[in-house]
Design a protein around this motif. Structure first.
Motif, PDB file in Angstrom:
ATOM      1  N   UNK A  47      43.032  41.355  43.298  1.00 15.69           N
ATOM      2  CA  UNK A  47      44.283  41.829  43.892  1.00 15.69           C
ATOM      3  C   UNK A  47      45.022  42.855  43.036  1.00 15.69           C
ATOM      4  N   UNK A  48      44.729  42.930  41.744  1.00 14.64           N
ATOM      5  CA  UNK A  48      45.483  43.825  40.868  1.00 14.64           C
ATOM      6  C   UNK A  48      44.574  44.430  39.813  1.00 14.64           C
ATOM      7  N   UNK A  49      43.965  45.569  40.148  1.00 12.75           N
ATOM      8  CA  UNK A  49      43.122  46.228  39.147  1.00 12.75           C
ATOM      9  C   UNK A  49      43.901  47.281  38.367  1.00 12.75           C
ATOM     10  N   UNK A  50      45.194  47.391  38.636  1.00 12.50           N
ATOM     11  CA  UNK A  50      46.010  48.370  37.908  1.00 12.50           C
ATOM     12  C   UNK A  50      46.414  47.855  36.534  1.00 12.50           C
ATOM     13  N   UNK A  51      46.391  46.547  36.334  1.00 14.80           N
ATOM     14  CA  UNK A  51      46.793  45.955  35.064  1.00 14.80           C
ATOM     15  C   UNK A  51      45.685  45.029  34.573  1.00 14.80           C
ATOM     16  N   UNK A  52      44.564  45.648  34.199  1.00 14.19           N
ATOM     17  CA  UNK A  52      43.397  44.867  33.797  1.00 14.19           C
ATOM     18  C   UNK A  52      43.630  44.167  32.467  1.00 14.19           C
ATOM     19  N   UNK A  53      43.084  42.962  32.326  1.00 18.10           N
ATOM     20  CA  UNK A  53      43.170  42.269  31.041  1.00 18.10           C
ATOM     21  C   UNK A  53      42.451  43.070  29.959  1.00 18.10           C
ATOM     22  N   UNK A  54      42.929  42.947  28.745  1.00 21.11           N
ATOM     23  CA  UNK A  54      42.279  43.600  27.611  1.00 21.11           C
ATOM     24  C   UNK A  54      41.297  42.670  26.921  1.00 21.11           C
ATOM     25  N   UNK A  66      32.911  27.965  37.679  1.00 28.18           N
ATOM     26  CA  UNK A  66      32.747  27.712  36.240  1.00 28.18           C
ATOM     27  C   UNK A  66      33.003  28.975  35.420  1.00 28.18           C
ATOM     28  N   UNK A  67      33.081  28.806  34.125  1.00 30.82           N
ATOM     29  CA  UNK A  67      33.212  29.957  33.236  1.00 30.82           C
ATOM     30  C   UNK A  67      32.026  30.891  33.367  1.00 30.82           C
ATOM     31  N   UNK A  68      30.855  30.325  33.571  1.00 30.59           N
ATOM     32  CA  UNK A  68      29.646  31.133  33.762  1.00 30.59           C
ATOM     33  C   UNK A  68      29.769  31.997  35.022  1.00 30.59           C
ATOM     34  N   UNK A  69      30.284  31.410  36.109  1.00 36.42           N
ATOM     35  CA  UNK A  69      30.473  32.163  37.354  1.00 36.42           C
ATOM     36  C   UNK A  69      31.495  33.291  37.155  1.00 36.42           C
ATOM     37  N   UNK A  70      32.581  32.984  36.450  1.00 36.56           N
ATOM     38  CA  UNK A  70      33.593  34.023  36.152  1.00 36.56           C
ATOM     39  C   UNK A  70      32.951  35.168  35.388  1.00 36.56           C
ATOM     40  N   UNK A  71      32.181  34.824  34.376  1.00 35.11           N
ATOM     41  CA  UNK A  71      31.517  35.828  33.550  1.00 35.11           C
ATOM     42  C   UNK A  71      30.597  36.706  34.394  1.00 35.11           C
ATOM     43  N   UNK A  72      29.796  36.085  35.255  1.00 35.78           N
ATOM     44  CA  UNK A  72      28.888  36.848  36.119  1.00 35.78           C
ATOM     45  C   UNK A  72      29.676  37.816  37.010  1.00 35.78           C
ATOM     46  N   UNK A  73      30.783  37.336  37.575  1.00 36.51           N
ATOM     47  CA  UNK A  73      31.603  38.173  38.454  1.00 36.51           C
ATOM     48  C   UNK A  73      32.195  39.358  37.684  1.00 36.51           C
ATOM     49  N   UNK A  74      32.699  39.091  36.497  1.00 33.84           N
ATOM     50  CA  UNK A  74      33.298  40.153  35.676  1.00 33.84           C
ATOM     51  C   UNK A  74      32.251  41.202  35.315  1.00 33.84           C
ATOM     52  N   UNK A  75      31.084  40.758  34.915  1.00 41.01           N
ATOM     53  CA  UNK A  75      30.054  41.687  34.447  1.00 41.01           C
ATOM     54  C   UNK A  75      29.406  42.495  35.576  1.00 41.01           C
ATOM     55  N   UNK A  76      29.433  41.991  36.804  1.00 44.99           N
ATOM     56  CA  UNK A  76      28.779  42.740  37.885  1.00 44.99           C
ATOM     57  C   UNK A  76      29.690  43.807  38.495  1.00 44.99           C
ATOM     58  N   UNK A  77      30.982  43.778  38.194  1.00 44.22           N
ATOM     59  CA  UNK A  77      31.925  44.736  38.746  1.00 44.22           C
ATOM     60  C   UNK A  77      32.218  45.828  37.716  1.00 44.22           C
ATOM     61  N   UNK A  78      31.973  47.077  38.067  1.00 41.27           N
ATOM     62  CA  UNK A  78      32.127  48.178  37.106  1.00 41.27           C
ATOM     63  C   UNK A  78      33.566  48.346  36.611  1.00 41.27           C
TER      64      UNK A  78
END
Length: 131
Positions: A47-54, A66-78
């Motif tokens: 919902x908010x890609x204007x203020x990405x976490x650092x 799970x944390x593994x699922x979060x990681x997979x989602x983060x890594x697959x999105x450019x």
């Protein structure tokens, strides 16, 4: 210094409170967002890609997402793939460690048992990735 928030995702409320207390003590000006589930974090991210976490800390063992699922989602999105991700878990399993690093985690850290050790860990990790 201008940077987005540090994010911590953990289903354990006590762990989130200790983490927040330590970060506020160590880095009082560092914005922190805390999430109780992978689901709520992924919704925020989409919902908010204007203020990405650092920097993202994520617990490995959480229900639903799970944390593994979060990681997979983060890594697959450019948009998010370059954000440092630290798997922050009670697990000290070599298998979990290797799997998460292979999936793209920048670090795998076993949670400290004492508050002072927690602060030392967090200071080292945040200084390494943000400053």
């Amino acid at each position: 210094m201008n940077f987005g928030p540090l994010v911590y995702i953990d289903d354990d409320e006590d762990d989130r409170m200790l983490f927040q207390e330590a970060i506020e003590e160590l880095f009082p000006k560092l914005p922190l967002e805390s999430y109780e589930s992978g689901t709520s974090f992924l919704q925020r991210l989409s919902n908010d890609i204007s203020n990405l976490p650092k920097l993202i800390f994520v617990d490995l063992n959480m229900p639903v997402v799970s944390g593994e699922e979060c990681l997979k989602h983060i890594r697959k999105n450019t948009h998010f793939s370059q954000i440092p991700v630290v798997i922050y878990s009670t697990s000290s399993s070599r298998e979990d460690h290797s799997k998460c690093l292979n999936l793209g985690a920048n670090m795998f850290v076993t949670k400290s048992r004492s508050y002072e050790d927690l602060k030392k860990q967090l200071k080292e990790i945040v200084m390494t990735h943000l400053f």
